[in-house]
Design an enzyme around this catalytic site. Sequence first.
Site, mmCIF file in Angstrom:
data_model
loop_
_atom_site.group_PDB
_atom_site.id
_atom_site.type_symbol
_atom_site.label_atom_id
_atom_site.label_comp_id
_atom_site.label_asym_id
_atom_site.label_seq_id
_atom_site.Cartn_x
_atom_site.Cartn_y
_atom_site.Cartn_z
ATOM 1 N N SER A 20 0.808 -1.231 0.000
ATOM 2 C CA SER A 20 0.000 0.000 0.000
ATOM 3 C C SER A 20 0.838 1.276 0.000
ATOM 4 C CB SER A 20 -0.973 -0.002 1.180
ATOM 5 O OG SER A 20 -1.910 -1.031 1.002
ATOM 6 N N LYS A 69 -9.922 -5.459 10.480
ATOM 7 C CA LYS A 69 -11.027 -4.843 9.731
ATOM 8 C C LYS A 69 -12.338 -4.800 10.535
ATOM 9 C CE LYS A 69 -9.087 -5.832 5.208
ATOM 10 N NZ LYS A 69 -9.292 -6.388 3.853
ATOM 11 N N GLY A 133 -13.405 -13.425 6.149
ATOM 12 C CA GLY A 133 -13.569 -11.993 5.935
ATOM 13 C C GLY A 133 -13.343 -11.585 4.486
ATOM 14 N N ASN A 154 -17.480 -23.553 0.834
ATOM 15 C CA ASN A 154 -16.402 -23.397 1.817
ATOM 16 C C ASN A 154 -16.141 -24.737 2.483
ATOM 17 O OD1 ASN A 154 -14.562 -21.704 3.295
ATOM 18 N ND2 ASN A 154 -15.889 -21.918 5.076
HETATM 19 P P1 ATR Z 1 -9.860 -14.147 5.710
HETATM 20 O O1 ATR Z 1 -10.396 -13.103 6.621
HETATM 21 O O2 ATR Z 1 -8.559 -13.797 5.051
HETATM 22 O O3 ATR Z 1 -10.867 -14.655 4.724
HETATM 23 P P2 ATR Z 1 -10.305 -16.347 7.502
HETATM 24 O O4 ATR Z 1 -11.473 -15.706 8.126
HETATM 25 O O5 ATR Z 1 -9.345 -17.092 8.363
HETATM 26 O O6 ATR Z 1 -9.424 -15.338 6.704
HETATM 27 O O7 ATR Z 1 -10.840 -17.327 6.355
HETATM 28 C C1 ATR Z 1 -10.001 -18.117 5.637
HETATM 29 C C2 ATR Z 1 -10.791 -18.868 4.579
HETATM 30 O O8 ATR Z 1 -9.918 -19.791 3.924
HETATM 31 C C3 ATR Z 1 -11.932 -19.703 5.135
HETATM 32 O O9 ATR Z 1 -12.936 -19.783 4.165
HETATM 33 C C4 ATR Z 1 -11.247 -21.041 5.350
HETATM 34 O O10 ATR Z 1 -12.108 -22.147 5.408
HETATM 35 P P3 ATR Z 1 -12.799 -22.559 6.817
HETATM 36 O O11 ATR Z 1 -13.910 -21.596 7.004
HETATM 37 O O12 ATR Z 1 -13.232 -23.947 6.609
HETATM 38 O O13 ATR Z 1 -11.717 -22.408 7.861
HETATM 39 C C5 ATR Z 1 -10.418 -21.109 4.116
HETATM 40 N N1 ATR Z 1 -9.280 -22.045 4.219
HETATM 41 C C6 ATR Z 1 -8.134 -21.861 4.890
HETATM 42 N N2 ATR Z 1 -7.324 -22.927 4.764
HETATM 43 C C7 ATR Z 1 -7.985 -23.823 3.978
HETATM 44 C C8 ATR Z 1 -7.690 -25.109 3.469
HETATM 45 N N3 ATR Z 1 -6.529 -25.722 3.760
HETATM 46 N N4 ATR Z 1 -8.606 -25.735 2.694
HETATM 47 C C9 ATR Z 1 -9.774 -25.125 2.408
HETATM 48 N N5 ATR Z 1 -10.113 -23.900 2.860
HETATM 49 C C10 ATR Z 1 -9.246 -23.249 3.641
#
Ligand code: ATR
Length: 277
Positions: A20, A69, A133, A154
């Site tokens: 940024s 956020k 998020g 998801n």
């Molecule tokens: P952000 O705010 O960056 O979206 P987050 O709230 O931690 O971060 O969400 C991460 C997303 O990536 C979620 O949709 C998560 O799935 P879950 O809700 O099941 O946790 C997804 N995610 C992270 N690692 C994953 C993996 N190895 N396989 C599939 N989905 C994953």
Amino acid sequence: MSELKKHFAVIGNPIHHSLSPQIHAAFAKEAGLLIDYEAVLSPLDQFKQTVQTLITKKLNGANVTLPFKKEAYELANSHSNHAKIAEAVNTIEFKEGEIIGHNTDGIGLVRDLEQNLHVNLNSKKILLIGAGGAAEGVIYSILEKKPTELTLTNRTIEKSNVIQNKMHAHAKSFNVNLNVIEMTKLPHHYFDVIINATSASLNDVNLHIVDQVFHKGSLAYDMMYGKETTFIKQAKSQASQTSDGIGMLVEQAAEAFYIWHHIKPQTKAVIDLLRKN
Ligand code: ATR
């Protein structure tokens, strides 16, 4: 610091990787504005104090990134429509003593898709993978473009259901079929646009989605940038057009720049420069 020079910051934890400062410096240079834009590392439990300290140093505006956020949303006295619906703020504006919270992430994504990648979302079938998020922050902006269908999926499907319930009335008002399908039960037919909003790419994890959601007429978009993710590799193997999220990053910054300075910066040269680097 010069009185003429306005002071901005991006606040996050971690923050050292943030592009940024570079993006806003490039916009300001092009617009002929004198600004100072710094990356500020806030301790995880001191976001509000960090903002207060910056305010005493005459902060004119701030971007907020992970993991603050939601806290920025709570800190703001009033919100833009996009921030209110996402319940998350990535841009803080100070106006007449008030803290106004905006969210430019969805606008950034949609502008990158439509203006830079020339993919019109209207009447399209869209698959959004993820329910954190990052996903929640962009759904309303996608719905506004009136695709025929927005399918949410998801790993933890309950989170997609919660978002679907929250967004149901908006989807109805835009006449969009908003549905949820488990990741392992995705249909064996293609979507026009497939967006990866998960953080799985960080660890090069395979999402195990069926190849058939991709097609040579599809665009596969990973909000992550900086490397070719497993998701992008899978999409390429099915001959889909692909993009990382660098354009979204620059476009969300351009909207924040517009909020603060009322100037719309040119984004193409900055996107090209960041890609080259
Ligand atoms: P952000 O705010 O960056 O979206 P987050 O709230 O931690 O971060 O969400 C991460 C997303 O990536 C979620 O949709 C998560 O799935 P879950 O809700 O099941 O946790 C997804 N995610 C992270 N690692 C994953 C993996 N190895 N396989 C599939 N989905 C994953």
